[in-house]
Design a protein around this motif. Sequence first.
Motif, PDB file in Angstrom:
ATOM      1  N   THR A  36       1.093  -1.133   0.277  1.00 41.88           N
ATOM      2  CA  THR A  36       0.087  -0.224   0.293  1.00 41.88           C
ATOM      3  C   THR A  36       0.771   1.313  -0.155  1.00 41.88           C
ATOM      4  O   THR A  36       0.155   2.247  -0.475  1.00 41.88           O
ATOM      5  CB  THR A  36      -1.116  -0.118   1.489  1.00 41.88           C
ATOM      6  N   GLU A  37       1.846   0.899   0.698  1.00 47.22           N
ATOM      7  CA  GLU A  37       2.967   2.134   0.854  1.00 47.22           C
ATOM      8  C   GLU A  37       3.669   2.781  -0.828  1.00 47.22           C
ATOM      9  O   GLU A  37       3.813   3.951  -0.562  1.00 47.22           O
ATOM     10  CB  GLU A  37       3.992   2.027   1.530  1.00 47.22           C
ATOM     11  N   ALA A  38       3.649   1.545  -2.056  1.00 47.82           N
ATOM     12  CA  ALA A  38       4.177   2.131  -2.830  1.00 47.82           C
ATOM     13  C   ALA A  38       2.893   2.265  -4.074  1.00 47.82           C
ATOM     14  O   ALA A  38       3.817   2.146  -5.190  1.00 47.82           O
ATOM     15  CB  ALA A  38       4.618   0.796  -3.292  1.00 47.82           C
ATOM     16  N   GLY A  39       1.871   2.800  -3.276  1.00 51.54           N
ATOM     17  CA  GLY A  39       1.350   3.128  -4.059  1.00 51.54           C
ATOM     18  C   GLY A  39      -0.162   1.644  -4.565  1.00 51.54           C
ATOM     19  O   GLY A  39      -1.341   2.168  -5.588  1.00 51.54           O
ATOM     20  N   LEU A  40      -0.179   0.483  -4.062  1.00 53.11           N
ATOM     21  CA  LEU A  40      -1.076  -0.201  -4.950  1.00 53.11           C
ATOM     22  C   LEU A  40      -2.166  -0.331  -3.531  1.00 53.11           C
ATOM     23  O   LEU A  40      -2.228  -0.578  -2.231  1.00 53.11           O
ATOM     24  CB  LEU A  40      -1.069  -1.864  -4.694  1.00 53.11           C
ATOM     25  N   ASP A  41      -3.736  -0.548  -4.033  1.00 52.93           N
ATOM     26  CA  ASP A  41      -4.954  -0.473  -3.398  1.00 52.93           C
ATOM     27  C   ASP A  41      -4.886  -1.919  -2.931  1.00 52.93           C
ATOM     28  O   ASP A  41      -3.832  -2.326  -3.420  1.00 52.93           O
ATOM     29  CB  ASP A  41      -5.912   0.124  -4.228  1.00 52.93           C
ATOM     30  N   ILE A  42      -5.605  -2.231  -2.151  1.00 55.04           N
ATOM     31  CA  ILE A  42      -5.700  -3.108  -1.354  1.00 55.04           C
ATOM     32  C   ILE A  42      -6.332  -4.253  -2.467  1.00 55.04           C
ATOM     33  O   ILE A  42      -5.922  -5.606  -2.325  1.00 55.04           O
ATOM     34  CB  ILE A  42      -7.166  -3.350  -0.323  1.00 55.04           C
ATOM     35  N   ALA A  43      -6.961  -4.173  -3.813  1.00 50.67           N
ATOM     36  CA  ALA A  43      -6.878  -5.455  -4.394  1.00 50.67           C
ATOM     37  C   ALA A  43      -6.147  -5.194  -5.188  1.00 50.67           C
ATOM     38  O   ALA A  43      -5.732  -6.634  -5.593  1.00 50.67           O
ATOM     39  CB  ALA A  43      -8.164  -4.810  -5.352  1.00 50.67           C
ATOM     40  N   GLN A  44      -5.754  -4.509  -5.618  1.00 50.61           N
ATOM     41  CA  GLN A  44      -4.128  -4.825  -6.543  1.00 50.61           C
ATOM     42  C   GLN A  44      -2.909  -5.629  -5.251  1.00 50.61           C
ATOM     43  O   GLN A  44      -2.428  -6.918  -5.822  1.00 50.61           O
ATOM     44  CB  GLN A  44      -3.579  -3.618  -6.587  1.00 50.61           C
ATOM     45  N   VAL A  45      -3.044  -5.312  -4.129  1.00 48.47           N
ATOM     46  CA  VAL A  45      -1.564  -6.106  -2.888  1.00 48.47           C
ATOM     47  C   VAL A  45      -2.285  -7.701  -3.297  1.00 48.47           C
ATOM     48  O   VAL A  45      -1.634  -8.707  -2.885  1.00 48.47           O
ATOM     49  CB  VAL A  45      -1.954  -4.703  -2.204  1.00 48.47           C
ATOM     50  N   MET A  46      -3.171  -7.242  -2.591  1.00 48.22           N
ATOM     51  CA  MET A  46      -4.761  -8.946  -3.104  1.00 48.22           C
ATOM     52  C   MET A  46      -4.374  -9.934  -4.042  1.00 48.22           C
ATOM     53  O   MET A  46      -3.897 -10.708  -3.966  1.00 48.22           O
ATOM     54  CB  MET A  46      -5.970  -8.898  -2.116  1.00 48.22           C
ATOM     55  N   ALA A  47      -4.036  -9.083  -5.123  1.00 48.41           N
ATOM     56  CA  ALA A  47      -4.031 -10.283  -6.362  1.00 48.41           C
ATOM     57  C   ALA A  47      -2.803 -10.054  -6.724  1.00 48.41           C
ATOM     58  O   ALA A  47      -3.010 -11.413  -6.913  1.00 48.41           O
ATOM     59  CB  ALA A  47      -4.327  -8.963  -7.660  1.00 48.41           C
ATOM     60  N   PHE A  48      -1.630  -9.739  -5.926  1.00 51.34           N
ATOM     61  CA  PHE A  48      -0.268  -9.615  -5.656  1.00 51.34           C
ATOM     62  C   PHE A  48      -0.187 -11.162  -5.445  1.00 51.34           C
ATOM     63  O   PHE A  48       0.030 -12.153  -5.975  1.00 51.34           O
ATOM     64  CB  PHE A  48       0.277  -8.530  -5.292  1.00 51.34           C
ATOM     65  N   THR A  49      -0.448 -11.547  -3.597  1.00 46.71           N
ATOM     66  CA  THR A  49      -0.331 -12.064  -3.205  1.00 46.71           C
ATOM     67  C   THR A  49      -0.631 -13.595  -3.541  1.00 46.71           C
ATOM     68  O   THR A  49      -0.625 -14.839  -2.915  1.00 46.71           O
ATOM     69  CB  THR A  49      -0.644 -11.675  -1.650  1.00 46.71           C
ATOM     70  N   VAL A  50      -2.285 -13.083  -3.659  1.00 47.20           N
ATOM     71  CA  VAL A  50      -2.262 -14.645  -4.119  1.00 47.20           C
ATOM     72  C   VAL A  50      -2.317 -15.184  -5.444  1.00 47.20           C
ATOM     73  O   VAL A  50      -1.907 -16.848  -5.532  1.00 47.20           O
ATOM     74  CB  VAL A  50      -4.610 -14.618  -4.376  1.00 47.20           C
ATOM     75  N   LEU A  51      -2.137 -14.923  -6.674  1.00 47.29           N
ATOM     76  CA  LEU A  51      -0.959 -15.314  -7.567  1.00 47.29           C
ATOM     77  C   LEU A  51       0.702 -15.280  -7.714  1.00 47.29           C
ATOM     78  O   LEU A  51       0.122 -16.220  -8.247  1.00 47.29           O
ATOM     79  CB  LEU A  51      -1.627 -14.354  -8.534  1.00 47.29           C
ATOM     80  N   VAL A  52       1.442 -15.066  -6.862  1.00 52.30           N
ATOM     81  CA  VAL A  52       2.641 -15.002  -6.933  1.00 52.30           C
ATOM     82  C   VAL A  52       2.349 -15.530  -5.850  1.00 52.30           C
ATOM     83  O   VAL A  52       3.838 -16.896  -6.120  1.00 52.30           O
ATOM     84  CB  VAL A  52       3.113 -13.536  -6.795  1.00 52.30           C
ATOM     85  N   ILE A  53       2.105 -15.510  -4.956  1.00 53.76           N
ATOM     86  CA  ILE A  53       1.910 -16.218  -3.534  1.00 53.76           C
ATOM     87  C   ILE A  53       3.934 -16.774  -2.958  1.00 53.76           C
ATOM     88  O   ILE A  53       4.444 -17.578  -3.084  1.00 53.76           O
ATOM     89  CB  ILE A  53       0.658 -17.492  -3.421  1.00 53.76           C
ATOM     90  N   ALA A  54       4.630 -16.080  -2.869  1.00 54.75           N
ATOM     91  CA  ALA A  54       5.609 -15.807  -3.498  1.00 54.75           C
ATOM     92  C   ALA A  54       6.233 -14.377  -2.225  1.00 54.75           C
ATOM     93  O   ALA A  54       6.145 -13.772  -3.067  1.00 54.75           O
ATOM     94  CB  ALA A  54       6.319 -16.134  -3.875  1.00 54.75           C
ATOM     95  N   GLY A  55       6.455 -14.359  -1.106  1.00 59.37           N
ATOM     96  CA  GLY A  55       6.608 -13.688  -0.154  1.00 59.37           C
ATOM     97  C   GLY A  55       8.152 -12.640  -0.992  1.00 59.37           C
ATOM     98  O   GLY A  55       8.134 -11.006  -0.965  1.00 59.37           O
ATOM     99  N   ALA A  56       9.409 -13.233  -1.081  1.00 55.05           N
ATOM    100  CA  ALA A  56      10.593 -12.722  -1.635  1.00 55.05           C
ATOM    101  C   ALA A  56      10.542 -11.787  -2.946  1.00 55.05           C
ATOM    102  O   ALA A  56      10.826 -11.146  -2.925  1.00 55.05           O
ATOM    103  CB  ALA A  56      11.496 -13.658  -1.734  1.00 55.05           C
ATOM    104  N   ALA A  57       9.959 -12.377  -3.965  1.00 56.02           N
ATOM    105  CA  ALA A  57       9.413 -12.725  -5.117  1.00 56.02           C
ATOM    106  C   ALA A  57       8.705 -10.775  -4.772  1.00 56.02           C
ATOM    107  O   ALA A  57       8.922 -10.315  -5.938  1.00 56.02           O
ATOM    108  CB  ALA A  57       9.296 -13.297  -5.841  1.00 56.02           C
ATOM    109  N   GLN A  58       7.805 -11.144  -3.555  1.00 55.26           N
ATOM    110  CA  GLN A  58       6.238  -9.800  -4.157  1.00 55.26           C
ATOM    111  C   GLN A  58       7.803  -8.468  -3.372  1.00 55.26           C
ATOM    112  O   GLN A  58       7.306  -7.356  -3.698  1.00 55.26           O
ATOM    113  CB  GLN A  58       5.588 -10.041  -2.953  1.00 55.26           C
ATOM    114  N   PHE A  59       8.567  -8.558  -2.329  1.00 50.95           N
ATOM    115  CA  PHE A  59       8.826  -8.082  -1.993  1.00 50.95           C
ATOM    116  C   PHE A  59       9.499  -7.209  -3.240  1.00 50.95           C
ATOM    117  O   PHE A  59      10.223  -6.151  -2.945  1.00 50.95           O
ATOM    118  CB  PHE A  59       9.746  -8.025  -0.870  1.00 50.95           C
ATOM    119  N   THR A  60      11.068  -8.258  -4.145  1.00 50.75           N
ATOM    120  CA  THR A  60      11.567  -7.428  -4.884  1.00 50.75           C
ATOM    121  C   THR A  60      10.910  -6.589  -6.173  1.00 50.75           C
ATOM    122  O   THR A  60      11.394  -5.372  -6.150  1.00 50.75           O
ATOM    123  CB  THR A  60      11.728  -8.760  -5.403  1.00 50.75           C
TER     124      THR A  60
END
Length: 235
Positions: A36-60
């Motif tokens: 969210t601090e990077a500018g994503l809204d909640i829907a985008q953050v959740m889509a990111f985490t559900v589709l990718v489901i890989a913390g290190a890659a998500q943070f990168t």
Amino acid sequence: MPASTAKSHFLAGVTQGLPFVFVIAPFGALFGVVGTEAGLDIAQVMAFTVLVIAGAAQFTAVQLMTENAPVILILAAALMVNLRMAMYSAALVPYLGAAPLWQRALVAYLNVDQCYACSAARFEARPDMSVRERVAFFMGVAAPIAPLWYTATWVGATLGATVPDAWALDFALPITFIAMLGPLLRSLPHVAAALVSALVALLLRGLPPGIGLMIAALCALAVGAATEIWLERRA
């Protein structure tokens, strides 16, 4: 095979997966906050985490997004970080390759670090397990991890900047990997691979995100294999 047998292995997996909830929760919440601090809204953050489901890659990816990096670089860096999943998959093929396609697809989706580490150790220690028992165990490990990852991310994204810095949620990432790595260091090849990967990763920390990690992983694989061959020749 009796359903009760598969159920017992599933519950054994849940038991091994439960300790990770103490680091998955703050780790997921941290990604929600960072996203969210990077500018994503909640829907985008959740889509990111559900589709990718890989913390290190998500943070990168999010870190590069905040630096306005080109999309191709963001995708390449996230892919480099996540290429370790390909190694995980290859290592699980001898144990789960005979499972039905839908089960293999589900395993591939849930094949995160914690699930792989627990399952690989279990399958190696108990070669008598059937494919159904192995799948049940793997799913058991994932059962407390995946839902909590989604929930914690949503909580972090919802709270956003209201999470105080004093909570230091970023402690979750190193503790997670230490908890996974420790039980696997049972032989000289494992220890040699771990030491080489750590040394190479530190030496290459100045490279773009993901590249040093992959080089370190490849060096670790080579050293681990060479050590294993050396021990077999000595024996």
